[in-house]
Scaffold this motif. Structure first.
Motif, PDB file in Angstrom:
ATOM      1  N   UNK A   1     -31.486  35.604 -30.707  1.00  0.00           N
ATOM      2  CA  UNK A   1     -32.759  35.062 -30.199  1.00  0.00           C
ATOM      3  C   UNK A   1     -33.952  35.636 -30.970  1.00  0.00           C
ATOM      4  N   UNK A   2     -33.748  36.797 -31.572  1.00  0.00           N
ATOM      5  CA  UNK A   2     -34.848  37.438 -32.302  1.00  0.00           C
ATOM      6  C   UNK A   2     -34.547  37.580 -33.788  1.00  0.00           C
ATOM      7  N   UNK A   3     -33.711  36.682 -34.249  1.00  0.00           N
ATOM      8  CA  UNK A   3     -33.488  36.527 -35.693  1.00  0.00           C
ATOM      9  C   UNK A   3     -33.992  35.141 -36.040  1.00  0.00           C
ATOM     10  N   UNK A   4     -35.198  35.068 -36.624  1.00  0.00           N
ATOM     11  CA  UNK A   4     -35.855  33.781 -36.829  1.00  0.00           C
ATOM     12  C   UNK A   4     -35.992  33.519 -38.324  1.00  0.00           C
ATOM     13  N   UNK A   5     -36.042  32.245 -38.667  1.00  0.00           N
ATOM     14  CA  UNK A   5     -36.150  31.875 -40.080  1.00  0.00           C
ATOM     15  C   UNK A   5     -37.289  30.880 -40.258  1.00  0.00           C
ATOM     16  N   UNK A   6     -38.031  31.022 -41.332  1.00  0.00           N
ATOM     17  CA  UNK A   6     -39.108  30.075 -41.623  1.00  0.00           C
ATOM     18  C   UNK A   6     -39.264  29.953 -43.139  1.00  0.00           C
TER      19      UNK A   6
END
Lengths: 198, 539
Positions: B491-496
């Motif tokens: 949930x707290x591994x985000x990609x952009x």
């Protein structure tokens, strides 16, 4: 023969291409050569320089001593001025006169021109315009090499051979454009050099 | 019959090694050492022979891989920048204990003047500390010749050999005469003394006594080395000692004719009888050393006749930055003011209008978008701190971003942010590149994940090792998997994508994850503009 040359410019402008061509020509001529380059962090838009030393005798140091350079050859006028303490008494400055402004505190064009005018032996002109006229904008480093060539004791045909060898993998058109840029720069510098002597 | 080639110092050493029967080259990119492995990757003979030349994850893995190849009797080399030797220090120092089977060259490229580094550490101290021989070429030809010589020395003395380069040699081209016929590679064969490779205390105690006993052999090898030289001269008011490239600067300072006796040092341990001879025959010594005052410290103990020894410790030679012919001339004048034949050029004064032109992130670089979004995100907080790392994105310290508070060593962003969070700092943000992350960031991230530390880790992924010119990065395409494998909360591994159009979205994402009081990771991704251009040109 001996030519100690400080090559200068801004990272990414293509001064190492000049060094590569002169190096290849010098090797063919059996000259001794040392050429110190700058790699790494400063290549990212910072000031870059290369010490190129050509000689018929063995060369000791990779670095040119202060007051020892026969030529400062620069793609950018402020970068030419950066290395003044390396110029010998009889040395020439060969530089593109169009500023590359990527810093806030770049000096006024007039003060750059005035500073260059103080020096006795200078070949400075708009090499980008000349490159666009005879070839493409990207060939201004070859105009610069051409402008430096009358001051270096290597036959221009040998330099042209090295240009051909370097660019032939990219095709005949690119070779021709670069040779045209080289010749135009050379002709302009010969004119300036002759006026100086007269 | 020899052929002539125009080669960088790095390339000369690499070619010398290939022609000396190299079987494997191991490295992590680092200025000024990068071109060594790159040369092996491109060299036709190396390709034909399938000499190993894949990049390693870091210098420690590279050193160990090379040691494993040496164990099997083949010639191996590992190359790194000076600070890379810190990363490889554990296997490096212990490789002196195991010794070498196949010739093993450890190449450390020092960076006096810090053209592209964070310190000026001198790798000769490492060789001394590990008690192994070291070579230090003074020019490109010696760099080429020393590869073969170094392998032979390593096999004859059964010990790894350190080769020290400096930036000005690594990155300077000269004409090099090369062999026409390469040596064959070694056959696979195992160490004569296999117990020596098991460094349990009982074995190490035996081996340590042997290594100490071998020191005498190492010194003898230096005394006989073709690369160390005693140049006799008439004026005995001064004897000069110069190492590696400093020897060339010294010769340049005198236009090739030094009136004083000179000892040129290119192999260590120091050839003490050669140095003693110089000391005994001259009124005083001057040590012009490229690097830290290593020889000078060693010679302090030689001072039995009370003669003066001048150098960096006495202030006669500038201690900070690299040497050059002018600095050496100045040092000689400080001891013998009327020294004959020294260069004394008249030079124009420096121009007063020239402004510094620091390097900067390229236009179109994704790191720019990361920093502008991060700066926007952090406007909401009272005293944010951003822990930086080693790579192009270190330039985020400079204008216009002024975005990072620290830069120390590879991987330190994550661990320092964690330490700061442990101290109560919030927001504590780490910013690290993809290649640096797989080099030394992963283990620190495991610490942070295990404790759910209140940090935001931004992995600015440009799919390459950018600063050194775009070498393959070991984690490409695996960054999220690695984080998940280490136990990151999905949930707290985000990609952009780090693109200008995503500025608002990236800013919001950073804020959300800073407000999450636990370990968050944002992978901001965009291919390096330099490698993207090259890829486009290839198509």
């Amino acid at each position: 023969m001996k030519s100690d040359i400080v090559l200068a410019g801004v990272g990414g402008q293509g001064i190492l291409t000049i060094a590569t061509i002169l190096g290849a020509a010098a090797l063919k001529e059996n000259l001794c050569l040392k050429q110190a380059e700058v790699h790494g962090m400063s290549q990212r838009g910072g000031d870059v320089q290369s010490n190129l030393r050509l000689s018929s005798n063995p060369i000791h140091s990779d670095l040119i001593p202060l007051g020892g350079a026969d030529l400062i050859v620069s793609l950018e006028p402020m970068e030419a001025l950066r290395y003044l303490p390396f110029l010998s008494e009889q040395g020439w400055i060969i530089t593109n006169n169009v500023p590359f402004v990527n810093i806030d505190n770049y000096p006024e064009q007039e003060s750059i021109d005035a500073e260059l005018a103080k020096m006795p032996r200078v070949v400075a002109f708009d090499m980008e315009a000349m490159a666009k006229e005879v070839a493409t904008a990207r060939s201004s480093n070859l105009v610069l090499l051409g402008a430096a060539s009358p001051f270096i004791d290597i036959h221009p045909d040998k330099i042209e051979d090295a240009i051909r060898a370097l660019f032939i993998p990219k095709g005949e058109k690119i070779v021709d454009a670069n040779i045209a840029a080289f010749r135009a720069g050379r002709a302009k510098a010969i004119e300036i050099k002759e006026n100086f002597q007269n | 019959m020899k052929t002539k080639q125009l080669l960088l110092g790095d390339e000369a050493l690499a070619l010398g090694a290939i022609y000396a029967g190299l079987s494997g080259a191991y490295a992590y990119p680092g200025t000024p050492s990068t071109e060594i492995l790159e040369f092996v990757q491109k060299n036709p003979l190396a390709r034909e022979r399938k000499i190993h030349s894949h990049w390693s994850s870091n210098e420690k893995t590279a050193m160990e891989e090379a040691l494993g190849m040496s164990f099997c009797g083949k010639r191996a080399m590992t190359s790194m920048k000076h600070v890379g030797l810190n990363v490889a220090a554990d296997p490096f120092v212990n490789s002196a204990m195991t010794g070498a089977n196949g010739g093993l060259l450890v190449i450390a490229a020092d960076d006096p003047s810090m053209h592209s580094s964070q310190n000026e550490q001198d790798s000769r101290f490492y060789a001394d500390f590990a008690m192994i021989p070291a070579l230090e070429p003074s020019d490109q030809q010696e760099a080429y010749d020393m590869a073969r010589y170094g392998f032979e020395l390593s096999e004859r003395l059964a010990i790894p050999v350190l080769t020290r380069l400096v930036t000005r040699l690594s990155h300077s081209r000269a004409v090099v005469e090369t062999h026409d016929t390469p040596l064959a590679e070694n056959e696979l064969h195992y160490p004569a003394n296999p117990k020596q490779w098991v460094l349990m205390p009982a074995m190490s105690k035996i081996r340590n006594r042997r290594l100490i006993a071998d020191q005498e052999e190492f010194v003898k090898a230096s005394e006989k080395s073709p690369f160390n030289a005693y140049n006799e001269a008439a004026d005995h008011r001064l004897g000069i000692i110069a190492n590696g490239i400093a020897y060339n600067y010294l010769m340049e300072a005198f236009g090739g004719n030094c009136p004083f006796p000179v000892v040129k040092i290119s192999q260590y341990p120091l050839p003490m009888s050669m140095l003693r001879r110089l000391y005994n025959s001259c009124d005083a010594l001057l040590i012009t050393e490229e690097g830290q005052p290593y020889i000078e410290q060693k010679l302090r103990g030689l001072n039995e006749q009370g003669k003066k020894i001048y150098g960096k410790l006495t202030g006669n030679v500038v201690r900070d930055g690299e040497l050059n012919p002018d600095l050496i001339a100045e040092a000689i004048r400080s001891v013998i003011p009327n020294a004959p034949g020294l260069i004394n050029n008249q030079a124009p004064a420096a121009s007063q209008i020239v402004a510094p032109r620091p390097p900067m992130l390229c236009q179109g670089c994704g790191h720019r978008d990361v920093y502008s979004a991060l700066n926007s995100a952090l406007e909401n907080y009272d005293s944010p701190r951003v822990f930086g790392d080693i790579g192009c994105y270190t330039l985020g310290f400079l204008k216009p971003f002024n975005a990072i508070d620290t830069c120390v060593d590879m991987g330190a962003s994550i661990t320092m942010a964690k330490g700061a969070a442990d101290a109560g700092q919030h927001p504590a943000v780490a910013i690290i590149g993809d290649s640096t992350f797989t080099h030394s960031g992963m283990t620190g991230l495991l610490d942070a994940i295990n404790e759910d530390s209140d940090i935001l880790v931004i992995i600015s992924d440009n799919l390459t090792t950018g600063m050194t010119g775009g070498q393959d990065s070991q984690g490409t395409g695996k960054i999220e998997e690695i984080c998940l494998g280490l136990g990151a909360d999905p949930k707290h591994l985000r990609t952009i994508d780090s693109l200008p159009k995503n500025h608002a979205e990236m800013t919001a994402l950073f804020r959300e994850e800073i407000d999450h009081h636990g370990c968050s990771i944002v992978v901001a991704r965009r291919e390096c503009i330099q490698t993207a251009r090259r890829h486009a040109a290839k198509k």
